[in-house]
Design a protein around this motif. Structure first.
Motif, PDB file in Angstrom:
ATOM      1  N   SER A  37       2.759  14.940  -7.093  1.00 38.45           N
ATOM      2  CA  SER A  37       3.362  14.062  -8.098  1.00 38.45           C
ATOM      3  C   SER A  37       4.880  13.989  -7.968  1.00 38.45           C
ATOM      4  N   MET A  38       5.506  15.061  -7.517  1.00 37.57           N
ATOM      5  CA  MET A  38       6.953  15.038  -7.317  1.00 37.57           C
ATOM      6  C   MET A  38       7.323  14.026  -6.236  1.00 37.57           C
ATOM      7  N   GLN A  39       6.535  13.982  -5.156  1.00 36.08           N
ATOM      8  CA  GLN A  39       6.805  13.043  -4.083  1.00 36.08           C
ATOM      9  C   GLN A  39       6.559  11.598  -4.532  1.00 36.08           C
TER      10      GLN A  39
ATOM     11  N   ASP B 176       0.859  -1.187   0.000  1.00 35.52           N
ATOM     12  CA  ASP B 176       0.000   0.000   0.000  1.00 35.52           C
ATOM     13  C   ASP B 176       0.899   1.243   0.000  1.00 35.52           C
ATOM     14  N   ALA B 177       0.628   2.186  -0.909  1.00 36.60           N
ATOM     15  CA  ALA B 177       1.422   3.421  -0.970  1.00 36.60           C
ATOM     16  C   ALA B 177       0.526   4.662  -0.930  1.00 36.60           C
ATOM     17  N   ASP B 178      -0.643   4.531  -0.297  1.00 39.76           N
ATOM     18  CA  ASP B 178      -1.578   5.656  -0.177  1.00 39.76           C
ATOM     19  C   ASP B 178      -1.748   6.372  -1.519  1.00 39.76           C
ATOM     20  N   GLU B 179      -1.743   7.691  -1.501  1.00 35.61           N
ATOM     21  CA  GLU B 179      -1.904   8.445  -2.751  1.00 35.61           C
ATOM     22  C   GLU B 179      -0.543   8.789  -3.348  1.00 35.61           C
TER      23      GLU B 179
ATOM     24  N   VAL C 209      -3.858  10.970 -13.164  1.00 36.97           N
ATOM     25  CA  VAL C 209      -3.182  10.590 -14.412  1.00 36.97           C
ATOM     26  C   VAL C 209      -1.732  11.060 -14.382  1.00 36.97           C
ATOM     27  N   LYS C 210      -1.508  12.249 -13.863  1.00 39.92           N
ATOM     28  CA  LYS C 210      -0.142  12.759 -13.746  1.00 39.92           C
ATOM     29  C   LYS C 210       0.668  11.899 -12.792  1.00 39.92           C
ATOM     30  N   ARG C 211       0.060  11.506 -11.662  1.00 38.22           N
ATOM     31  CA  ARG C 211       0.755  10.658 -10.699  1.00 38.22           C
ATOM     32  C   ARG C 211       1.139   9.319 -11.323  1.00 38.22           C
ATOM     33  N   ILE C 212       0.224   8.767 -12.098  1.00 30.92           N
ATOM     34  CA  ILE C 212       0.487   7.478 -12.741  1.00 30.92           C
ATOM     35  C   ILE C 212       1.668   7.593 -13.698  1.00 30.92           C
ATOM     36  N   LYS C 213       1.657   8.626 -14.509  1.00 30.06           N
ATOM     37  CA  LYS C 213       2.739   8.800 -15.487  1.00 30.06           C
ATOM     38  C   LYS C 213       4.075   9.037 -14.786  1.00 30.06           C
ATOM     39  N   VAL C 214       4.058   9.802 -13.699  1.00 25.44           N
ATOM     40  CA  VAL C 214       5.285  10.024 -12.929  1.00 25.44           C
ATOM     41  C   VAL C 214       5.786   8.707 -12.343  1.00 25.44           C
ATOM     42  N   ALA C 215       4.859   7.902 -11.799  1.00 21.97           N
ATOM     43  CA  ALA C 215       5.232   6.619 -11.200  1.00 21.97           C
ATOM     44  C   ALA C 215       5.864   5.694 -12.231  1.00 21.97           C
ATOM     45  N   LEU C 216       5.278   5.641 -13.416  1.00 22.95           N
ATOM     46  CA  LEU C 216       5.803   4.768 -14.459  1.00 22.95           C
ATOM     47  C   LEU C 216       7.173   5.237 -14.943  1.00 22.95           C
ATOM     48  N   GLN C 217       7.362   6.539 -15.022  1.00 22.79           N
ATOM     49  CA  GLN C 217       8.651   7.080 -15.447  1.00 22.79           C
ATOM     50  C   GLN C 217       9.722   6.901 -14.380  1.00 22.79           C
ATOM     51  N   ALA C 218       9.280   6.900 -13.105  1.00 26.02           N
ATOM     52  CA  ALA C 218      10.238   6.836 -11.996  1.00 26.02           C
ATOM     53  C   ALA C 218      10.765   5.429 -11.744  1.00 26.02           C
TER      54      ALA C 218
END
Length: 275
Positions: free
Chosen positions: A74-76, A66-69, A111-120
């Motif tokens: 999005s930077m975090q 679990d990673a909450d939100e 959507v921004k969070r998802i894209k950041v997560a995938l890139q990270a």
């Protein structure tokens, strides 16, 4: 369907593995409980990542965390991915539930969070699950269950299109809803087993996992089942201990202690010590 039982520590994760589960889930709610806090974001990302690392070290099965939100903006989220990867988890989920629980985070934000997560992520095998709580009855921005359902579907489809590896659908109101979501979402669907097994048609099933798999469900997580079952048992035992001043143990109880020590690797540690 991959089933994962929810735990908060490595010892219980080892019990899950011993029971034959193909995966184990680190529940944020359960970890919060072990810190003495309600599930309201009081446990930090660092504390969660450290706990995940402890679990990963002691089991061979994959750990879903679990990673909450994402623990911030999005930077975090990018740092959360890095820390969870370092911990060694096989998958994590970020959710659209806001801290206030009045309304989910905006779709564009997610959507921004998802894209950041995938890139990270640097490990292509790390699965990014995106969880939506948009059907929850606690929402204050949409009172109509039908409106909440349509918003949830819109979100789930958007999250899948953004690249989520799986979409976790929370608070479904029927098996028909689950089937519809599985048809319309382009990615595999995950569910919380405690919620779906209460639905009509599933609760009476003699083979719930197979029935859910037929609907298109790929992952089923028992998020807080063990915690909810454990608490009343502990309360009852504590009440008896306080009332009687006794702690009667029989041979079976003592055998449980021995079997737990065996599970935790006592014999191997004793062997090392004797060298």
């Amino acid at each position: 369907i991959i089933q994962a039982a929810g735990v908060a520590d490595a010892g219980n994760a080892m019990l899950v593995e011993e029971a034959g589960f193909p995966a184990v889930y680190m529940s944020g709610s359960y970890v919060s409980f072990t810190h003495g806090w309600p599930d309201l974001g009081m446990v930090t990302m660092t504390e969660m990542a450290e706990r995940a690392a402890c679990i990963v070290k002691r089991v061979k099965i994959p750990v879903i965390a679990d990673a909450d939100e994402g623990y911030g903006d999005s930077m975090q989220v990018s740092r959360t991915i890095a820390e969870y990867e370092r911990a060694g988890v096989a998958a994590l989920h970020i959710e659209d539930m806001s801290k206030t629980r009045g309304a989910p985070l905006p779709i564009a934000d997610m959507v921004k969070r998802i894209k950041v997560a995938l890139q990270a992520r640097t490990d292509p095998d790390l699965a990014v699950i995106v969880r939506t709580d948009a059907m929850a009855s606690w929402r204050t921005d949409l009172e109509s269950p039908a409106a909440r359902k349509e918003d949830c579907l819109k979100r789930a489809v958007s999250y899948a299109e953004a690249g989520a590896d799986l979409v976790m659908v929370m608070h479904p109101d029927s098996t028909e809803t689950l089937e519809r979501f599985c048809r319309e979402i382009s990615r595999p669907v995950a569910v919380e087993m405690g919620q779906v097994t209460a639905l009509r048609g599933v609760a009476a099933s003699n083979d719930c996992p197979r029935d859910l798999e037929k609907m298109g469900i790929k992952v089923g997580i028992f998020a807080t089942y063990l915690m909810m079952k454990m608490a009343p048992v502990m309360r009852r035992l504590l009440s008896e201990m306080r009332r009687t001043g006794q702690a009667p143990l029989n041979d079976e109880d003592r055998q449980h202690r021995k079997s737990l020590n065996a599970l935790l690797g006592e014999s191997e540690l004793m062997r090392i010590q004797s060298k």
